[in-house]
Structures are given as structure tokens and as C-alpha cells.
Write a protein that holds these residues in place. Structure first.
Motif, PDB file in Angstrom:
ATOM      1  N   GLU A  44     -42.188 107.285  24.701  1.00 45.58           N
ATOM      2  CA  GLU A  44     -42.385 106.676  26.017  1.00 45.58           C
ATOM      3  C   GLU A  44     -43.654 105.826  26.017  1.00 45.58           C
ATOM      4  O   GLU A  44     -43.663 104.712  26.546  1.00 45.58           O
ATOM      5  N   ALA A  45     -44.718 106.315  25.390  1.00 45.69           N
ATOM      6  CA  ALA A  45     -45.959 105.538  25.283  1.00 45.69           C
ATOM      7  C   ALA A  45     -45.741 104.296  24.423  1.00 45.69           C
ATOM      8  O   ALA A  45     -46.240 103.213  24.748  1.00 45.69           O
ATOM      9  N   ALA A  46     -44.995 104.445  23.338  1.00 46.78           N
ATOM     10  CA  ALA A  46     -44.726 103.298  22.474  1.00 46.78           C
ATOM     11  C   ALA A  46     -43.914 102.234  23.211  1.00 46.78           C
ATOM     12  O   ALA A  46     -44.191 101.031  23.089  1.00 46.78           O
ATOM     13  N   PHE A  47     -42.937 102.663  23.998  1.00 47.45           N
ATOM     14  CA  PHE A  47     -42.149 101.700  24.772  1.00 47.45           C
ATOM     15  C   PHE A  47     -42.958 101.074  25.898  1.00 47.45           C
ATOM     16  O   PHE A  47     -42.762  99.917  26.236  1.00 47.45           O
ATOM     17  N   LEU A  48     -43.878 101.832  26.478  1.00 46.88           N
ATOM     18  CA  LEU A  48     -44.750 101.284  27.517  1.00 46.88           C
ATOM     19  C   LEU A  48     -45.630 100.185  26.939  1.00 46.88           C
ATOM     20  O   LEU A  48     -45.837  99.148  27.561  1.00 46.88           O
ATOM     21  N   PHE A  49     -46.120 100.398  25.719  1.00 46.10           N
ATOM     22  CA  PHE A  49     -46.899  99.365  25.044  1.00 46.10           C
ATOM     23  C   PHE A  49     -46.016  98.167  24.706  1.00 46.10           C
ATOM     24  O   PHE A  49     -46.399  97.021  24.920  1.00 46.10           O
ATOM     25  N   LEU A  50     -44.826  98.433  24.190  1.00 43.19           N
ATOM     26  CA  LEU A  50     -43.906  97.369  23.788  1.00 43.19           C
ATOM     27  C   LEU A  50     -43.462  96.521  24.980  1.00 43.19           C
ATOM     28  O   LEU A  50     -43.446  95.300  24.905  1.00 43.19           O
ATOM     29  N   PHE A  51     -43.126  97.157  26.087  1.00 38.87           N
ATOM     30  CA  PHE A  51     -42.540  96.436  27.218  1.00 38.87           C
ATOM     31  C   PHE A  51     -43.560  95.797  28.147  1.00 38.87           C
ATOM     32  O   PHE A  51     -43.228  94.850  28.843  1.00 38.87           O
ATOM     33  N   LEU A  52     -44.796  96.308  28.202  1.00 38.32           N
ATOM     34  CA  LEU A  52     -45.717  95.749  29.185  1.00 38.32           C
ATOM     35  C   LEU A  52     -47.165  95.698  28.730  1.00 38.32           C
ATOM     36  O   LEU A  52     -47.759  94.626  28.687  1.00 38.32           O
ATOM     37  N   LEU A  53     -47.736  96.829  28.398  1.00 43.87           N
ATOM     38  CA  LEU A  53     -49.180  96.897  28.229  1.00 43.87           C
ATOM     39  C   LEU A  53     -49.687  96.228  26.953  1.00 43.87           C
ATOM     40  O   LEU A  53     -50.874  95.941  26.843  1.00 43.87           O
ATOM     41  N   GLY A  54     -48.804  95.954  26.023  1.00 43.69           N
ATOM     42  CA  GLY A  54     -49.211  95.278  24.804  1.00 43.69           C
ATOM     43  C   GLY A  54     -49.260  93.766  24.949  1.00 43.69           C
ATOM     44  O   GLY A  54     -50.166  93.106  24.449  1.00 43.69           O
ATOM     45  N   TRP A  55     -48.297  93.185  25.649  1.00 40.21           N
ATOM     46  CA  TRP A  55     -48.248  91.723  25.760  1.00 40.21           C
ATOM     47  C   TRP A  55     -48.902  91.196  27.021  1.00 40.21           C
ATOM     48  O   TRP A  55     -49.227  90.013  27.101  1.00 40.21           O
ATOM     49  N   TYR A  56     -49.110  92.027  28.017  1.00 38.65           N
ATOM     50  CA  TYR A  56     -49.702  91.530  29.255  1.00 38.65           C
ATOM     51  C   TYR A  56     -51.108  90.941  29.063  1.00 38.65           C
ATOM     52  O   TYR A  56     -51.418  89.914  29.662  1.00 38.65           O
ATOM     53  N   PRO A  57     -51.984  91.540  28.222  1.00 40.18           N
ATOM     54  CA  PRO A  57     -53.300  90.891  28.020  1.00 40.18           C
ATOM     55  C   PRO A  57     -53.210  89.492  27.423  1.00 40.18           C
ATOM     56  O   PRO A  57     -54.107  88.673  27.622  1.00 40.18           O
ATOM     57  N   ILE A  58     -52.132  89.191  26.715  1.00 34.70           N
ATOM     58  CA  ILE A  58     -51.959  87.845  26.156  1.00 34.70           C
ATOM     59  C   ILE A  58     -51.505  86.875  27.236  1.00 34.70           C
ATOM     60  O   ILE A  58     -51.929  85.717  27.275  1.00 34.70           O
ATOM     61  N   LEU A  59     -50.657  87.341  28.138  1.00 35.49           N
ATOM     62  CA  LEU A  59     -50.139  86.498  29.212  1.00 35.49           C
ATOM     63  C   LEU A  59     -51.136  86.336  30.361  1.00 35.49           C
ATOM     64  O   LEU A  59     -51.134  85.323  31.051  1.00 35.49           O
ATOM     65  N   ARG A  60     -52.009  87.305  30.546  1.00 33.71           N
ATOM     66  CA  ARG A  60     -52.915  87.327  31.695  1.00 33.71           C
ATOM     67  C   ARG A  60     -53.760  86.067  31.856  1.00 33.71           C
ATOM     68  O   ARG A  60     -53.890  85.548  32.974  1.00 33.71           O
ATOM     69  N   PRO A  61     -54.358  85.503  30.794  1.00 36.44           N
ATOM     70  CA  PRO A  61     -55.137  84.270  30.991  1.00 36.44           C
ATOM     71  C   PRO A  61     -54.316  83.124  31.575  1.00 36.44           C
ATOM     72  O   PRO A  61     -54.830  82.331  32.370  1.00 36.44           O
ATOM     73  N   LYS A  62     -53.047  83.034  31.212  1.00 34.74           N
ATOM     74  CA  LYS A  62     -52.181  81.993  31.790  1.00 34.74           C
ATOM     75  C   LYS A  62     -51.936  82.260  33.274  1.00 34.74           C
ATOM     76  O   LYS A  62     -51.894  81.331  34.076  1.00 34.74           O
TER      77      LYS A  62
END
Length: 181
Positions: A75-93
Motif C-alpha cells: 500500500e505504501a509502495a502504491f501510494l508512492f507510485l500513484f501520487l507522492l512520488g511524482w507530485y513533487p516533480i509536477l508541483r513547480p508547474k
């Protein structure tokens, strides 16, 4: 910023290993299911700031795949995969959206869509028995309350990313890369 390719690879490698180590700690405490992917996602800030979004995406993909295979808490791995891992990359945009209410609304729509997609996938496609047993006791009111609290937690995560970015840029970066100042 590391100028040589070896410095860039080393920065990504060290931070990727650290992110994966944090993801592997996700089974030690029940709260760590949410805390570890949050912390691991925030650790990508130096790569995004120094090297740009492309190495950030590669780091996200590497840590996501490795945590899916190695982390005991899926569940933690999927949480990272689906949101918390890529959101810091998208956030500046997303920060370029001028009107704050619109920016917050876009962030919340992204959060809600990804979380609903993730849990639908975990419950109905991948059929995780432990999660299904837990979900059997959920009522509509409890689901609404959890989603509301998840939205609040996500806005706090967004604030955490802003503060950690400021901490990195103004405090840590001049000490780590002094010749660039």
C-alpha cells in the motif's frame, strides 16, 4: 549543482538509495504506511532543483519500481507510485497557476482522482486480501471522512514540500554547492 555527469549520477544514486531505504521502513509502524512515501517523495527535491524534471522522473520511476518489488508494505509502495512520488516533480508547474483558489482546486482534483484510482486498482484489480478485509468495514460516512482528512493531509503535504524546498534552496544548497554562490 554538480557539473559533471558523474556528480549528477552520484546525486541521483545516493538520493534514490535513501528514498528506497525510507520506503523499506514502511512496515515498522502502522502510520509509516503514509509517512514513509511522503518523506521519500520530498527527498527528490534536490534532484528536481539541481538537475531538472527529467532526472526527477527517472529517479521516481527507479524508486517506484524497486519499492514495488522490495517493499513489504505494498500500500505504501502504491501510494508512492500513484501520487507522492511524482507530485513533487509536477508541483513547480502547478505553482505557476496565478489564482490561488484555482491552484488549490487543481491540486485537490489531482489528489482525489489519483487516490480513488489507486484504491480502486488495489481493491478490485489486484485484490489485496488484507486491504479488502479492512475495506469491508468501511461505511459511506467513514469513506467521506477519510477522503476529507486525506485532502487536508495532502494540502499539508503540499505545504511541507514548499517549506522543504525553501529549506533546501536557502539553507542546504549554499552549503552543499558553495562554489555556485
Amino acid at each position: 549543482m554538480p557539473n559533471k555527469i558523474s556528480g549528477r549520477v552520484a546525486l541521483c544514486g545516493v538520493l534514490g538509495a535513501l528514498m528506497l531505504a525510507v520506503m523499506l521502513l514502511g512496515t515498522m509502524l502502522p502510520l509509516a504506511t503514509y509517512a514513509c512515501p511522503t518523506l521519500a517523495g520530498a527527498m527528490s527535491i534536490p534532484v528536481i532543483w539541481e538537475l531538472g524534471p527529467k532526472p526527477g522522473w527517472l529517479l521516481y520511476l527507479a524508486v517506484s519500481l524497486l519499492s514495488l518489488f522490495m517493499a513489504p508494505d505494498k500500500e505504501a509502495a502504491f501510494l508512492f507510485l500513484f501520487l507522492l512520488g511524482w507530485y513533487p516533480i509536477l508541483r513547480p508547474k502547478l505553482q505557476h497557476i496565478r489564482k490561488r483558489p484555482v491552484r488549490v482546486l487543481v491540486k485537490l482534483v489531482i489528489f482525489n482522482l489519483t487516490i480513488l484510482l489507486m484504491y480502486a486498482l488495489l481493491l478490485f484489480v489486484l485484490v489485496m486480501p488484507d486491504l479488502q478485509a479492512e475495506a469491508a468495514g468501511w461505511t459511506g460516512l467513514l469513506l467521506a471522512a477519510m477522503l476529507l482528512l486525506g485532502n487536508v493531509a495532502f494540502l499539508l503535504y503540499d505545504l511541507l514540500l514548499a517549506r522543504m524546498t525553501d529549506l533546501y534552496v536557502y539553507r542546504l544548497r549554499p552549503k552543499l554547492f558553495p562554489r555556485h554562490f
